[in-house]
Design an enzyme around this catalytic site. Structure first.
Site, PDB file in Angstrom:
ATOM      1  N   HIS A   1      -5.844 -10.375   9.744  1.00 46.01           N
ATOM      2  CA  HIS A   1      -5.641 -11.429  10.559  1.00 46.01           C
ATOM      3  C   HIS A   1      -6.418 -12.382   9.923  1.00 46.01           C
ATOM      4  CE1 HIS A   1      -5.638  -8.030  14.704  1.00 46.01           C
ATOM      5  NE2 HIS A   1      -4.272  -8.880  14.613  1.00 46.01           N
TER       6      HIS A   1
ATOM      7  N   ALA B   1      17.865 -24.887 -41.461  1.00 47.76           N
ATOM      8  CA  ALA B   1      17.804 -23.828 -41.063  1.00 47.76           C
ATOM      9  C   ALA B   1      18.392 -23.076 -41.248  1.00 47.76           C
ATOM     10  CB  ALA B   1      16.216 -23.415 -40.676  1.00 47.76           C
TER      11      ALA B   1
ATOM     12  N   ASP C   1      15.979  -5.788 -34.474  1.00 44.25           N
ATOM     13  CA  ASP C   1      15.949  -6.419 -36.121  1.00 44.25           C
ATOM     14  C   ASP C   1      17.334  -7.126 -35.970  1.00 44.25           C
ATOM     15  OD1 ASP C   1      14.735  -6.751 -38.585  1.00 44.25           O
ATOM     16  OD2 ASP C   1      16.652  -6.183 -39.304  1.00 44.25           O
TER      17      ASP C   1
ATOM     18  N   ARG D   1       0.349  -9.444  10.918  1.00 44.43           N
ATOM     19  CA  ARG D   1       0.700  -8.955  12.076  1.00 44.43           C
ATOM     20  C   ARG D   1       1.188 -10.256  13.508  1.00 44.43           C
ATOM     21  NH1 ARG D   1      -3.681  -5.266  13.867  1.00 44.43           N
ATOM     22  NH2 ARG D   1      -3.775  -4.185  12.140  1.00 44.43           N
TER      23      ARG D   1
ATOM     24  N   SER E   1      16.933 -17.126 -32.631  1.00 45.00           N
ATOM     25  CA  SER E   1      16.899 -17.681 -32.897  1.00 45.00           C
ATOM     26  C   SER E   1      16.795 -18.779 -31.145  1.00 45.00           C
ATOM     27  CB  SER E   1      17.949 -19.523 -33.161  1.00 45.00           C
ATOM     28  OG  SER E   1      17.279 -20.778 -32.893  1.00 45.00           O
TER      29      SER E   1
ATOM     30  N   CYS F   1     -14.357 -10.709  16.453  1.00 43.90           N
ATOM     31  CA  CYS F   1     -12.634  -9.205  17.260  1.00 43.90           C
ATOM     32  C   CYS F   1     -13.180  -8.885  18.368  1.00 43.90           C
ATOM     33  CB  CYS F   1     -12.196  -8.793  16.547  1.00 43.90           C
ATOM     34  SG  CYS F   1     -12.129  -9.108  14.783  1.00 43.90           S
TER      35      CYS F   1
HETATM   36  N1  ARG Z   1      -8.295  -1.706  14.768  1.00 47.13           N
HETATM   37  C1  ARG Z   1      -7.884  -3.382  15.764  1.00 47.13           C
HETATM   38  C2  ARG Z   1      -6.500  -3.576  15.046  1.00 47.13           C
HETATM   39  O1  ARG Z   1      -6.318  -3.149  13.343  1.00 47.13           O
HETATM   40  C3  ARG Z   1      -9.063  -4.121  14.813  1.00 47.13           C
HETATM   41  C4  ARG Z   1      -8.380  -5.799  15.216  1.00 47.13           C
HETATM   42  C5  ARG Z   1      -9.876  -6.645  14.829  1.00 47.13           C
HETATM   43  N2  ARG Z   1      -9.190  -8.060  15.153  1.00 47.13           N
HETATM   44  C6  ARG Z   1      -9.539  -8.924  14.712  1.00 47.13           C
HETATM   45  N3  ARG Z   1      -9.911  -9.843  15.871  1.00 47.13           N
HETATM   46  N4  ARG Z   1      -9.154  -8.608  13.378  1.00 47.13           N
HETATM   47  O2  ARG Z   1      -5.929  -4.410  15.375  1.00 47.13           O
END
Ligand code: ARG
Length: 708
Positions: free
Chosen positions: A168, A532, A686, A139, A642, A272
C-alpha cells in the site's frame, strides 16, 4: 489545528490474523494477541485524541482487518470514494464502511465492480492539498485513478509500487507539513521516483533506510497541533530510529512513538489504523494525467507467446492493462484476436509503452484511428525529437487514410513520408540521410508492424524448433551444426543466397581451410569483414603465419611480427587482392577463393594505421552502403566471430532473414538473439571448431545424397 482534524478509527474487538494477503501476514496466522492489540490500539487512540477528534465505526465480527480504516475509502471534503478491495477476504467490509459514510451525510462514489482501489491506504493528499499521490501495482488498479481525479476534482500523480512488502502507498510514503516527504525510494519504480523528485525538491525529501521502512516509520500520522498556545508538528508512528528522529527533529517535527507490533503482524501500523476525514484542498484543481489507449492484436497469440509478451511489456513499462476481449479462434491453425486497454500514468510513459507494443505487432485503435503524426526535419541529418525508431519488422503508416508500406525496412532508422501524384510514399531512412523539410513520423499513432505471420510459419516447421532457446550450449553445438548444414545445402540447391560476415579469429582458430571449402563449393555468396580478416588470411597464405604465429606449429616465428606488414605491402604493390590473385602472388586462402569464385566481398575499414589493403573501404558510410547492397536478398547470414560486424549486419537486415551467429563470447550471441529465437540462432563455441564440424556435416550430407 487540533479541533479541525477528524480521524476515523475502528476498535480491534474482532482483530486477528486470519488469512494471508500480504507478506507480513505470512507465518502470523492466529499469532497476534487480542489483548495486546487492544492495549496498543488504546494507546494510539489516546495519543491521537490529544491532537484530533476521533470518530469510531462499529467493528464487525468476521472482518478482522476492519481496524485498518485507512482502507475504508478516500475522503475529500464531503465526498468519499469507497474502497473496492482487491482480496475477497476484505470485500465484506465495504458495506459497513459505506453505511457509516452515508449516515454521516457523505456523498459516496462507488467504482465499477472489478476495479480495485483501497482508499487512503493507496491515496495520500499532499499536506497542502495541491495534489493527490495515488499508488498502484498491488492493491489498487491504475485505472481507478482517473475516477479519483474526476470525483474529487484533484490532480492525481500515480506512483507504481514494486516491492511486495510495501503493497500500500501508505506503507512507504508519507507526505508531511510544509511540503516534506518521508518515503522509502526502493519501494517505487524508476519512473515514479523521477516523478517524486520532480514534485518534491531535494531539501524536502526525507528518504528512509530499510530498517526504518520495515518498522513502518512511513506509516505515520502527521498532525499539526496547537497545544498550550504552542504550534507543534507531531508525527505518530510505531517506531523510529534515533537517526530518523534527529532528522525529523531538525525539520521541526516531534516524533511520538507508540508500539503497534500486534498490527505489524497483519501488515499495518499507525496510519493504516486511521482515516483522516478532514483533508486540505487547494482550488484550481487539475485533471488526471493518466492516458489510455486500446490496442488490437492479431495472430497466433497464444502459441507464439505474444499475449504474454504484450502484457508483460505494459506492466514492465509502468502501465496497466485490461483485456477487453479475446477471441481464440476455433481450429488449431486459426488466428486469435485480442483487444487490450492500456493505461499509463502519463503521456511519456504511454509513448514508451506504445512504441514497444507496436514493435510487437500491436495496432493502436484508440477511439478513432489516428493518422501517423509527421514533423518536419529542420536540421540536416537530425530527426525531430520524438521520431519513431524503426525495427526490422515490416511496417506500415497511416497517411491520409491509407496504410502505406514503409520501403527499405531496417532497424534504427526514421520513417520519412513524401507525397507524390499517386499518393504517399514512406521510406525508412538513416538519420544522416534526412534532409531539411522532409516529413518524419513521430510518436506512435498510425503505425503498425507485422511479425506474427513469419514467426508462425517458421515455428511450425520442425527443423528449428529444438533451438527455441536461441543460444545453444556446447553440448548442443553438434545438433545445431547439423541443422545449419542442412539449411546451407538447401539454400545452395535452390539458388538462394548466403552471406558470411567474419572476423580475423576465423583465421587464428584454423577455420580458414573450412571456410575456403564452403566458398569453393558454392555455399557462400558474399563475404563481409574488416581489413583484419583479409590481412590475416593473406599473411597465412603468403607466409604460413597469422600475426606472426606459425599456424601449423602454433609457435611464434622469428621476425614474424613483420609478416603482417609484409602481407599488406605485397598486396599494395599489386594494387588489389584480385590483381594479386591474377598475378599469381596470392594462391590460396579465403580472399583467394572469393576472387576465384566470383564471390563479392566488402572490407569495411580499419582503425589500425598499418594498412590498409587497397580493397579496404576507409569511408565507412560507403562501406555500410556496400554491406547493405551485399546483404540484399540474403536467405541466411552466417556471422563468424566478429562482434562489430555481426551486430552491424544484424541491424541492417530486415526481418525474415535467418541469422546464425557463432562466437566464443556469449554476449555477442545473446545480443543478436534479441531478434527472436526463430530468426537468430546463436552458437557459443570456437569458430574454427564450428567450421570444421560444419564441413564434416556437409560432407556427410553429400555422402547421403550420393547414395540415394
Ligand atoms: N491486513 C491488511 C491488508 O493486507 C492490512 C492493511 C493495512 N492498511 C494500510 N492502509 N496499509 O489489507
Amino acid at each position: 489545528m487540533s479541533d479541525s482534524v477528524r480521524i476515523l478509527m475502528c476498535a480491534p474487538h474482532h482483530y486477528d490474523v486470519d488469512y494471508v494477503i500480504n507478506p507480513w501476514m505470512e507465518g502470523n496466522i492466529h499469532r497476534s494477541s487480542r489483548e495486546n492489540a487492544q492495549a496498543q490500539w488504546n494507546k494510539l487512540y489516546q495519543v491521537l485524541k490529544t491532537y484530533a477528534t476521533i470518530d469510531l465505526v462499529e467493528p464487525q465480527p468476521g472482518w478482522p482487518d476492519m481496524v485498518f480504516t485507512a482502507n475504508a475509502g478516500l475522503v475529500l471534503g464531503d465526498t468519499v470514494v469507497l474502497s473496492r478491495f482487491f482480496h475477497p477476504e476484505r470485500q465484506g467490509e465495504e458495506p459497513y464502511f459505506q453505511q457509516w459514510f452515508e449516515e454521516q451525510g457523505y456523498t459516496v462514489h462507488k467504482l465499477p465492480k472489478s476495479l480495485p482501489f483501497e482508499g487512503a491506504g493507496d491515496a495520500l493528499l499532499d499536506r497542502a492539498g495541491r495534489w493527490l499521490w495515488a499508488g498502484y501495482g498491488f492493491r489498487s488498479e491504475l485505472d481507478s485513478h482517473p475516477y479519483l481525479a474526476k470525483w474529487l476534482d484533484v490532480e492525481v500523480l500515480s506512483l507504481r509500487l514494486v516491492d511486495r512488502r510495501f503493497y500500500h502507498l501508505d506503507t512507504c510514503f508519507c507526505p508531511l507539513t510544509d511540503g516534506y516527504l518521508l518515503y522509502y525510494p526502493p519501494a517505487f519504480d524508476t519512473y515514479s521516483n523521477r516523478l517524486i523528485e520532480l514534485r518534491v525538491p531535494a531539501e524536502k525529501r526525507i528518504p528512509l533506510d530499510e530498517v526504518d521502512a520495515v518498522n513502518f516509520s512511513c506509516n505515520a500520522v502527521n498532525i499539526d497541533s496547537l497545544r498550550n498556545g504552542k504550534a507543534e508538528r507531531v508525527i505518530v508512528m510505531n517506531k523510529a530510529s534515533d537517526g530518523l528522529k534527529q532528522i525529523l527533529g531538525e525539520r521541526g517535527f516531534t516524533v511520538v512513538e507508540t508500539p503497534l507490533t500486534e498490527f505489524l503482524k497483519a501488515g499495518g501500523a499507525a496510519k493504516c489504523l486511521t482515516l483522516r476525514m478532514t483533508e486540505p484542498r487547494q482550488e484550481s484543481p487539475q485533471a488526471s494525467r493518466i492516458q489510455s489507449r486500446v490496442i488490437h492484436l492479431e495472430g497466433h497469440l497464444l502459441d507464439s507467446g505474444l499475449v504474454n509478451q504484450v502484457l508483460d511489456t505494459i506492466v514492465a513499462g509502468g502501465g496497466s492493462f485490461q483485456v477487453l476481449n479475446f477471441n481464440l479462434g476455433e481450429q488449431r491453425l486459426d488466428t486469435s484476436v485480442a483487444e487490450v486497454k492500456v493505461s499509463a500514468p502519463d503521456a511519456t510513459v504511454m509513448a514508451d509503452i506504445m512504441g514497444q507494443l507496436i514493435d510487437l505487432g500491436a495496432i493502436s485503435v484508440s477511439e478513432k484511428v489516428s493518422e501517423a503524426s509527421l514533423e518536419e526535419v529542420t536540421q540536416p541529418g537530425v530527426a525531430p525529437d520524438d521520431f519513431y525508431v524503426t525495427t526490422i519488422y515490416p511496417t506500415e503508416v497511416l497517411v491520409e487514410g491509407q496504410w502505406v508500406k514503409v520501403q527499405g525496412q531496417r532497424m534504427d532508422g526514421a520513417i520519412a513520408v513524401t507525397r507524390n501524384l499517386e499518393g504517399s510514399v514512406a521510406l525508412c531512412k538513416l538519420l544522416r540521410d534526412l534532409q531539411v523539410g522532409e516529413a518524419v513520423v513521430i510518436g506512435s499513432e498510425g503505425i503498425r508492424t507485422k511479425r506474427s505471420a513469419t514467426t508462425l510459419k517458421k515455428s511450425t516447421t520442425e527443423e528449428f524448433s529444438f533451438m527455441g532457446a536461441g543460444v545453444s550450449s556446447e553440448r548442443r553445438v553438434e545438433l545445431v551444426v547439423e541443422q545449419i548444414a542442412w539449411d546451407l545445402r538447401r539454400i545452395r540447391d535452390q539458388g538462394g543466397k548466403v552471406v558470411v560476415s567474419a572476423g580475423p579469429v576465423v583465421i587464428h582458430t584454423g577455420g580458414s581451410e573450412h571456410l575456403n571449402r564452403l566458398i569453393r563449393e558454392g555455399y557462400v555468396h558474399a563475404l563481409l569483414g574488416g581489413n583484419a580478416i583479409a590481412v590475416h588470411d593473406i599473411e597465412q597464405s603468403l607466409m604460413g603465419t597469422s600475426l606472426g604465429v606459425d599456424m601449423k606449429r602454433g609457435l611464434s616465428v622469428q621476425g614474424g611480427h613483420r609478416h603482417h606488414l609484409k602481407a599488406i605491402n605485397t598486396i599494395r604493390r599489386c594494387g588489389s587482392i584480385a590483381n594479386a590473385v591474377e598475378q599469381g602472388v596470392l594462391c590460396s586462402g579465403v580472399m583467394y577463393e572469393c576472387v576465384k569464385h566470383n564471390v563479392p566481398f566488402s572490407l569495411a575499414g580499419s582503425i589500425r594505421d598499418d594498412g590498409p589493403l587497397p580493397d579496404t573501404k576507409m569511408d565507412l558510410i560507403e562501406a555500410q552502403a556496400e554491406y547493405a547492397r551485399l546483404i540484399e536478398g540474403a536467405d541466411l547470414i552466417l556471422m563468424l566471430s566478429s562482434m562489430l560486424h555481426s551486430i552491424g549486419v544484424g541491424n541492417m537486415t530486415p526481418a525474415g532473414v535467418k541469422m546464425v551467429c557463432v562466437d566464443i563470447n556469449p554476449a555477442v550471441v545473446t545480443k543478436l538473439s534479441d531478434r527472436g529465437s526463430i530468426e537468430s540462432i546463436g552458437v557459443v563455441t570456437d569458430v574454427g571448431l564450428f567450421l570444421s564440424l560444419l564441413v564434416q556435416q556437409l560432407n556427410k550430407l553429400t555422402g547421403e545424397y550420393a547414395q540415394v
